[in-house]
Design a protein around this motif. Structure first.
Motif: not given
Length: 109
Positions: A50-53, A57-60, A63-65
């Motif tokens: 959930a924290l990764l998601q 969503r909000y901090r990437t 370049e992406g995750p």
């Protein structure tokens, strides 16, 4: 806040989440500790996803995750989904209600 001097104390502070599996030291190097998660540690996995998601969503950045977690069998991204015990999903905050549980106590005013 933990200072640098406390790093060596880490094994004593996390025994409920992980157990020391082995400790080894190669010549000229510091001791390396290997841990295996306990049931308590494994139960934190949905929170980690959930924290990764949330971060994706909000901090990437553009370049992406930095980390992708996929289902080994089909390759689809792994998601944390909130559902009730009857299997209704996904649930939003507006779909649920919270009430005091058996361990709740009233605080004096």
């Amino acid at each position: 806040m933990a200072g640098c001097g406390e790093v060596g104390q880490r094994p004593a502070r996390i025994p409920a989440l992980a157990r020391l599996r082995s400790a080894r030291q190669e010549e000229g190097r510091r001791t390396r500790y290997e841990y295996r998660l306990t049931d308590q540690g494994r139960d934190l996995y949905p929170i980690q996803i959930a924290l990764l998601q949330w971060g994706d969503r909000y901090r990437t950045d553009d370049e992406g995750p930095a980390l992708k977690v996929t289902h080994r069998d089909c390759g689809a991204p792994v998601e944390a989904v909130v559902r009730c015990a009857s299997g209704h999903e996904p649930l939003r905050q507006a779909d649920v209600e919270a009430e005091p549980g058996p361990a709740a106590t009233l605080l004096p005013l």
